[in-house]
Design a protein around this motif. Sequence first.
Motif, PDB file in Angstrom:
ATOM      1  N   MET A  14      30.923  74.542  94.123  1.00  0.00           N
ATOM      2  CA  MET A  14      31.946  75.544  93.848  1.00  0.00           C
ATOM      3  C   MET A  14      33.216  74.949  93.242  1.00  0.00           C
ATOM      4  O   MET A  14      34.083  75.674  92.791  1.00  0.00           O
ATOM      5  N   LYS A  15      33.317  73.619  93.205  1.00  0.00           N
ATOM      6  CA  LYS A  15      34.504  72.961  92.651  1.00  0.00           C
ATOM      7  C   LYS A  15      34.260  72.327  91.283  1.00  0.00           C
ATOM      8  O   LYS A  15      35.161  71.727  90.720  1.00  0.00           O
ATOM      9  N   THR A  16      33.062  72.483  90.735  1.00  0.00           N
ATOM     10  CA  THR A  16      32.753  71.830  89.464  1.00  0.00           C
ATOM     11  C   THR A  16      33.447  72.524  88.293  1.00  0.00           C
ATOM     12  O   THR A  16      33.740  73.718  88.358  1.00  0.00           O
ATOM     13  N   PRO A  17      33.683  71.791  87.208  1.00  0.00           N
ATOM     14  CA  PRO A  17      34.275  72.408  86.017  1.00  0.00           C
ATOM     15  C   PRO A  17      33.406  73.540  85.459  1.00  0.00           C
ATOM     16  O   PRO A  17      33.924  74.525  84.937  1.00  0.00           O
ATOM     17  N   GLU A  18      32.084  73.401  85.557  1.00  0.00           N
ATOM     18  CA  GLU A  18      31.190  74.447  85.073  1.00  0.00           C
ATOM     19  C   GLU A  18      31.376  75.743  85.859  1.00  0.00           C
ATOM     20  O   GLU A  18      31.364  76.826  85.287  1.00  0.00           O
ATOM     21  N   MET A  19      31.555  75.624  87.154  1.00  0.00           N
ATOM     22  CA  MET A  19      31.792  76.813  87.979  1.00  0.00           C
ATOM     23  C   MET A  19      33.129  77.436  87.628  1.00  0.00           C
ATOM     24  O   MET A  19      33.263  78.654  87.544  1.00  0.00           O
TER      25      MET A  19
END
Length: 82
Positions: A14-19
């Motif tokens: 939930m913390k990824t750049p994609e998310m």
Amino acid sequence: MRFRPNMQGINSLMKTPEMGAEVRRVAERIASAAESVKGGEFKTDAALESRRWRAAVIGNYAKHNDREGTRDALLRGMDGAD
């Protein structure tokens, strides 16, 4: 069999750049759909909090003259952004 979600893995996802990009994209679609329903200008805001990305769609209250009109446009925008 009991299902146990990997909460640490979910939280890190939930913390990824994609998310973050996906959260922004959905918020922008909601804003665009709300503008097409009601006119006016709707802006988006997104930020990484301690546990997840969050996004908000902010309506132009002065253009609609009341909060209820803006709320209605946002709710319709959420339906239209599916």
